[in-house]
Design a protein around this motif. Structure first.
Motif, PDB file in Angstrom:
ATOM      1  N   ILE A 334      -6.745   5.731  18.184  1.00 34.49           N
ATOM      2  CA  ILE A 334      -7.696   6.181  17.164  1.00 34.49           C
ATOM      3  C   ILE A 334      -7.492   5.431  15.855  1.00 34.49           C
ATOM      4  O   ILE A 334      -8.244   5.632  14.905  1.00 34.49           O
ATOM      5  CB  ILE A 334      -7.553   7.698  16.912  1.00 34.49           C
ATOM      6  CG1 ILE A 334      -6.133   8.023  16.423  1.00 34.49           C
ATOM      7  CG2 ILE A 334      -7.892   8.489  18.159  1.00 34.49           C
ATOM      8  CD1 ILE A 334      -5.980   9.450  15.912  1.00 34.49           C
ATOM      9  N   VAL A 335      -6.470   4.589  15.809  1.00 35.30           N
ATOM     10  CA  VAL A 335      -6.208   3.753  14.635  1.00 35.30           C
ATOM     11  C   VAL A 335      -5.995   2.319  15.100  1.00 35.30           C
ATOM     12  O   VAL A 335      -5.195   2.063  16.009  1.00 35.30           O
ATOM     13  CB  VAL A 335      -4.975   4.244  13.853  1.00 35.30           C
ATOM     14  CG1 VAL A 335      -4.568   3.215  12.802  1.00 35.30           C
ATOM     15  CG2 VAL A 335      -5.243   5.580  13.195  1.00 35.30           C
ATOM     16  N   LEU A 340     -10.929  -1.006   9.752  1.00 27.51           N
ATOM     17  CA  LEU A 340     -11.531   0.315   9.548  1.00 27.51           C
ATOM     18  C   LEU A 340     -12.627   0.581  10.575  1.00 27.51           C
ATOM     19  O   LEU A 340     -12.796   1.709  11.043  1.00 27.51           O
ATOM     20  CB  LEU A 340     -12.112   0.418   8.131  1.00 27.51           C
ATOM     21  CG  LEU A 340     -11.110   0.306   6.983  1.00 27.51           C
ATOM     22  CD1 LEU A 340     -11.841   0.331   5.640  1.00 27.51           C
ATOM     23  CD2 LEU A 340     -10.087   1.434   7.032  1.00 27.51           C
ATOM     24  N   ASP A 341     -13.381  -0.470  10.962  1.00 22.96           N
ATOM     25  CA  ASP A 341     -14.494  -0.297  11.893  1.00 22.96           C
ATOM     26  C   ASP A 341     -14.021   0.161  13.267  1.00 22.96           C
ATOM     27  O   ASP A 341     -14.733   0.876  13.975  1.00 22.96           O
ATOM     28  CB  ASP A 341     -15.274  -1.615  12.031  1.00 22.96           C
ATOM     29  CG  ASP A 341     -15.997  -1.990  10.740  1.00 22.96           C
ATOM     30  OD1 ASP A 341     -16.252  -1.073   9.930  1.00 22.96           O
ATOM     31  OD2 ASP A 341     -16.288  -3.187  10.542  1.00 22.96           O
ATOM     32  N   TYR A 346     -10.643   7.056  10.984  1.00 19.91           N
ATOM     33  CA  TYR A 346     -11.327   6.806   9.707  1.00 19.91           C
ATOM     34  C   TYR A 346     -12.820   7.098   9.826  1.00 19.91           C
ATOM     35  O   TYR A 346     -13.434   7.671   8.918  1.00 19.91           O
ATOM     36  CB  TYR A 346     -11.105   5.356   9.286  1.00 19.91           C
ATOM     37  CG  TYR A 346     -11.802   4.975   8.006  1.00 19.91           C
ATOM     38  CD1 TYR A 346     -11.265   5.319   6.767  1.00 19.91           C
ATOM     39  CD2 TYR A 346     -13.001   4.272   8.031  1.00 19.91           C
ATOM     40  CE1 TYR A 346     -11.914   4.976   5.585  1.00 19.91           C
ATOM     41  CE2 TYR A 346     -13.655   3.921   6.862  1.00 19.91           C
ATOM     42  CZ  TYR A 346     -13.112   4.277   5.647  1.00 19.91           C
ATOM     43  OH  TYR A 346     -13.766   3.946   4.473  1.00 19.91           O
ATOM     44  N   GLN A 347     -13.410   6.734  10.956  1.00 19.31           N
ATOM     45  CA  GLN A 347     -14.847   6.915  11.133  1.00 19.31           C
ATOM     46  C   GLN A 347     -15.254   8.387  11.116  1.00 19.31           C
ATOM     47  O   GLN A 347     -16.239   8.758  10.467  1.00 19.31           O
ATOM     48  CB  GLN A 347     -15.296   6.265  12.453  1.00 19.31           C
ATOM     49  CG  GLN A 347     -15.125   4.750  12.495  1.00 19.31           C
ATOM     50  CD  GLN A 347     -15.961   4.044  11.443  1.00 19.31           C
ATOM     51  OE1 GLN A 347     -17.098   4.450  11.160  1.00 19.31           O
ATOM     52  NE2 GLN A 347     -15.400   2.995  10.842  1.00 19.31           N
ATOM     53  N   VAL A 348     -14.495   9.254  11.818  1.00 20.59           N
ATOM     54  CA  VAL A 348     -14.902  10.668  11.884  1.00 20.59           C
ATOM     55  C   VAL A 348     -14.625  11.401  10.573  1.00 20.59           C
ATOM     56  O   VAL A 348     -15.289  12.401  10.261  1.00 20.59           O
ATOM     57  CB  VAL A 348     -14.207  11.390  13.054  1.00 20.59           C
ATOM     58  CG1 VAL A 348     -14.632  10.795  14.374  1.00 20.59           C
ATOM     59  CG2 VAL A 348     -12.693  11.350  12.903  1.00 20.59           C
ATOM     60  N   ILE A 349     -13.657  10.917   9.797  1.00 23.67           N
ATOM     61  CA  ILE A 349     -13.357  11.569   8.516  1.00 23.67           C
ATOM     62  C   ILE A 349     -14.378  11.196   7.446  1.00 23.67           C
ATOM     63  O   ILE A 349     -14.625  11.967   6.510  1.00 23.67           O
ATOM     64  CB  ILE A 349     -11.921  11.217   8.072  1.00 23.67           C
ATOM     65  CG1 ILE A 349     -10.910  11.996   8.918  1.00 23.67           C
ATOM     66  CG2 ILE A 349     -11.685  11.513   6.593  1.00 23.67           C
ATOM     67  CD1 ILE A 349      -9.469  11.720   8.594  1.00 23.67           C
ATOM     68  N   GLU A 375      -7.658   4.833   4.049  1.00 24.44           N
ATOM     69  CA  GLU A 375      -8.213   3.471   4.127  1.00 24.44           C
ATOM     70  C   GLU A 375      -7.153   2.424   3.801  1.00 24.44           C
ATOM     71  O   GLU A 375      -6.988   1.430   4.538  1.00 24.44           O
ATOM     72  CB  GLU A 375      -9.398   3.358   3.165  1.00 24.44           C
ATOM     73  CG  GLU A 375     -10.023   1.974   3.110  1.00 24.44           C
ATOM     74  CD  GLU A 375     -11.183   1.920   2.137  1.00 24.44           C
ATOM     75  OE1 GLU A 375     -11.423   0.838   1.565  1.00 24.44           O
ATOM     76  OE2 GLU A 375     -11.852   2.961   1.934  1.00 24.44           O
ATOM     77  N   ARG A 376      -6.426   2.637   2.711  1.00 24.28           N
ATOM     78  CA  ARG A 376      -5.392   1.681   2.314  1.00 24.28           C
ATOM     79  C   ARG A 376      -4.286   1.596   3.367  1.00 24.28           C
ATOM     80  O   ARG A 376      -3.768   0.514   3.660  1.00 24.28           O
ATOM     81  CB  ARG A 376      -4.819   2.073   0.951  1.00 24.28           C
ATOM     82  CG  ARG A 376      -5.771   1.830  -0.201  1.00 24.28           C
ATOM     83  CD  ARG A 376      -5.307   2.509  -1.472  1.00 24.28           C
ATOM     84  NE  ARG A 376      -3.954   2.090  -1.873  1.00 24.28           N
ATOM     85  CZ  ARG A 376      -3.283   2.651  -2.870  1.00 24.28           C
ATOM     86  NH1 ARG A 376      -3.818   3.650  -3.559  1.00 24.28           N
ATOM     87  NH2 ARG A 376      -2.083   2.209  -3.170  1.00 24.28           N
ATOM     88  N   TRP A 377      -3.908   2.741   3.942  1.00 22.52           N
ATOM     89  CA  TRP A 377      -2.851   2.760   4.962  1.00 22.52           C
ATOM     90  C   TRP A 377      -3.246   1.923   6.178  1.00 22.52           C
ATOM     91  O   TRP A 377      -2.456   1.128   6.692  1.00 22.52           O
ATOM     92  CB  TRP A 377      -2.566   4.203   5.377  1.00 22.52           C
ATOM     93  CG  TRP A 377      -1.559   4.334   6.484  1.00 22.52           C
ATOM     94  CD1 TRP A 377      -0.237   4.026   6.426  1.00 22.52           C
ATOM     95  CD2 TRP A 377      -1.805   4.797   7.819  1.00 22.52           C
ATOM     96  NE1 TRP A 377       0.368   4.273   7.638  1.00 22.52           N
ATOM     97  CE2 TRP A 377      -0.566   4.749   8.512  1.00 22.52           C
ATOM     98  CE3 TRP A 377      -2.936   5.251   8.494  1.00 22.52           C
ATOM     99  CZ2 TRP A 377      -0.455   5.139   9.842  1.00 22.52           C
ATOM    100  CZ3 TRP A 377      -2.815   5.645   9.822  1.00 22.52           C
ATOM    101  CH2 TRP A 377      -1.592   5.581  10.479  1.00 22.52           C
ATOM    102  N   ILE A 378      -4.496   2.072   6.639  1.00 26.06           N
ATOM    103  CA  ILE A 378      -4.955   1.307   7.806  1.00 26.06           C
ATOM    104  C   ILE A 378      -5.011  -0.182   7.480  1.00 26.06           C
ATOM    105  O   ILE A 378      -4.562  -1.027   8.262  1.00 26.06           O
ATOM    106  CB  ILE A 378      -6.342   1.817   8.268  1.00 26.06           C
ATOM    107  CG1 ILE A 378      -6.215   3.259   8.802  1.00 26.06           C
ATOM    108  CG2 ILE A 378      -6.907   0.901   9.350  1.00 26.06           C
ATOM    109  CD1 ILE A 378      -7.544   3.899   9.139  1.00 26.06           C
TER     110      ILE A 378
END
Length: 573
Positions: A334-335, A340-341, A346-349, A375-378
């Motif tokens: 999921i990561v 991000l894409d 990230y997408q569901v949040i 976002e920054r973490w990913i």
């Protein structure tokens, strides 16, 4: 005559006081039934200090002593016969009925007796492979070298810094057992007791049983307590390499007393976390995990038992640790670090608030500041901590035409049939003194061993595993006091793959109970009473791959017959 009588009484009183000051050695017993001989010198809080016959000082928690010994100590305290505070040094015991004359010893002689000299450090020639400093994966070598050259011993009055003073001790003595999970022979090796001590955040978090450090409170800090136990106590830490030095234990004491802060002069642990600064790298445990705990773990935490049944996390997705988030679920990760894409989390949040798929489904959606942290973490690589290597795989592995490892596929197949063990089941099993640890994050199989309480383990202890028997794939009964009757219980462990009976009283009759084990691939019978007759029972276990028979009662003829019956099996005799 009156003055003479008074003088005699005064002298007798002096002898009594002197006798108390050198209290005779007596036998004490712990709550686990272990006995030790010593004399009590003083107490501090709920810790009593004993001197052993070896002249060393041993701090023993009050709660670890038997009821009669507790009563004895309470009486001493109530009668004010026991001084308060930790004794500076322990006076050497009497040798040959005489004590050393202090007046005949120089100060250096006394210091030499009280503190043994440390073992000499090995000297390596310049350029030797062993003289290089190992650097963790993902860490800058220059930073690692600077860290290794830093003196980890704090000066008198210097505030304790976790990274500088505490972490080097943990890395030296604790993290071989309590480090991060790692892969070995196709399975995940988890930290013992599910306790990680490799970062400040993990130390403060503790394990499933609760925190191991209570800032400002030594009596409620389990980590400090186990460091101060006598070496023969089952819970003594570290179990290998001897006790920590008094100086090192004092570092832990000062750190906890000062509030168990992450850095010298920093904020206490309770205030750790919060939003990162604009240029601050994202720390998963410090910045992201608190938000996930608040919003997500009601649905995506560890499995738990409710009304007699196990409740798994929704969608088979756990978010209660960095490892579980990176693993994802059956639908895949999921990561995706750096993207991000491709990161479903990230997408569901970030969906519209009225979208039925938005997460979390209950409560307020994450605000812009919280989303910015994710976002920054990913984008920084989805790392467990700044500067570390990512645990995720950023590309798909190449396909292989080779056959999979049979042992791994066997465990995977078995694991898919087994339901996760509940916390009550695990707690009931641990009452036997066994260490129960997950075999892998891929499935719910567990390993059970009695390494620290083997000499107390009997047949009756195995009855505590009745509700866990389907989850046990590895069972180590080495050096226990079990009999052949115990293997009648073990035969019910239908998913047992690995069994060690080394140095037990097991004989031929016990092996008869194992003849129908369908998954057993490994059995260790070193030092047992098994004879050639017992090998006949093993010959019917067609799943066996390894058999160890040193120092048993079998003959060369019996081993030859077993090899003929099981030609593909590795037999060590």
């Amino acid at each position: 005559m009156a003055w003479l009588r008074a003088g005699i009484l005064f002298v007798l009183a002096g002898f009594c006081l002197a006798a108390w000051a050198q209290d005779t050695f007596r036998k004490f017993t712990t709550t686990t039934g272990q006995a030790f001989t010593g004399r009590v010198l003083s107490y501090e809080g709920r810790t009593f200090y004993f001197q052993g016959k070896d002249g060393k000082l041993y701090p023993v928690p009050y709660d670890r002593l038997s009821t009669p010994d507790k009563a004895y100590l309470i009486k001493l305290v109530q009668e004010k016969k026991l001084p308060k505070g930790k004794p500076q040094t322990a006076k050497p015991p009497v040798q040959n009925g005489k004590e050393d004359d202090p007046s005949s010893q120089t100060e250096s002689d006394k210091a030499e007796k009280l503190k043994p000299s440390p073992p000499p450090k090995p000297q390596f020639r310049p350029g030797s492979f062993f003289s290089y400093t190992p650097v963790p994966l993902g860490q800058d070598p220059a930073e690692a070298l600077a860290h290794s050259s830093t003196d980890s011993t704090p000066q008198e009055g210097e505030p304790i810094d976790f990274t500088k003073h505490i972490l080097p001790i943990l890395e030296d003595r604790c993290n071989s057992c309590h480090g991060a999970p790692y892969e070995k022979n196709g399975r995940t090796v988890n930290p013992k007791a599910a306790l990680r001590l490799d970062t400040y955040e993990w130390v403060i978090k503790g394990n499933d049983s609760g925190p191991v450090v209570k800032p400002g409170n030594l009596e409620e800090s389990l980590l400090y307590e186990v460091l101060n136990l006598p070496p023969d106590d089952d819970l003594f830490m570290p179990p290998k390499g001897g006790a920590l030095t008094t100086e090192r234990i004092d570092v832990f004491k000062r750190w906890i007393t000062e509030g168990a802060k992450p850095s010298a002069g920093g904020e206490a642990s309770a205030d750790a976390g919060g939003m990162p600064g604009p240029d601050e790298p994202i720390d998963f445990e410090k910045h992201l995990m608190p938000m996930i705990e608040e919003s997500c773990l009601d649905c995506h935490g560890a499995p738990y038992v409710k009304n007699g049944r196990t409740i798994p996390p929704k969608a088979g997705l756990r978010l209660d640790s960095h490892e579980w988030i990176i693993k994802g679920n059956l639908d895949g990760p999921i990561v995706s670090p750096g993207s991000l894409d491709e990161s479903t989390l990230y997408q569901v949040i970030t969906l519209d608030p009225d979208d039925p798929e938005i997460m979390p489904p209950k409560g307020d959606p994450w605000d812009d500041e919280q989303i910015s942290v994710l976002e920054r973490w990913i984008l920084e690589g989805a790392k467990p901590r700044p500067g570390a290597a990512s645990l995720a795989t950023t590309s798909k592995p190449a396909e292989s035409n080779t056959e999979p490892d049979p042992s791994v596929s066997r465990l995977d197949v078995i694991g898919k049939k087994v339901r996760p063990a509940s916390r009550p089941q695990l707690e009931a099993a641990m009452k036997s003194g066994a260490l129960v640890s997950p075999l892998s994050e891929k499935h719910s199989l567990v390993r059970v061993e009695f390494s620290s309480a083997a000499y107390q383990t009997t047949d009756s202890d195995l009855s505590l595993f009745s509700n866990l028997k389907n989850n046990i794939s590895h069972l180590d009964l080495s050096k226990t006091k079990i009999s052949d009757q115990a293997l009648g219980t073990v035969q019910g462990y239908r998913n047992l793959v690995w069994l060690s009976l080394r140095n037990t009283q097991i004989g031929d009759r016990g092996l008869e109970s194992l003849s129908k084990m369908e998954e057993l691939t490994y059995i260790n019978l070193v030092g047992t009473k098994v004879t050639d007759k017992g090998l006949e029972s093993l010959s019917s276990i067609k799943s066996l791959e390894e058999v160890y028979l040193w120092n048993s009662k079998v003959s060369e003829k019996g081993v030859e017959n077993l090899r003929n019956a099981l030609p593909e099996v590795k037999i060590i005799y």
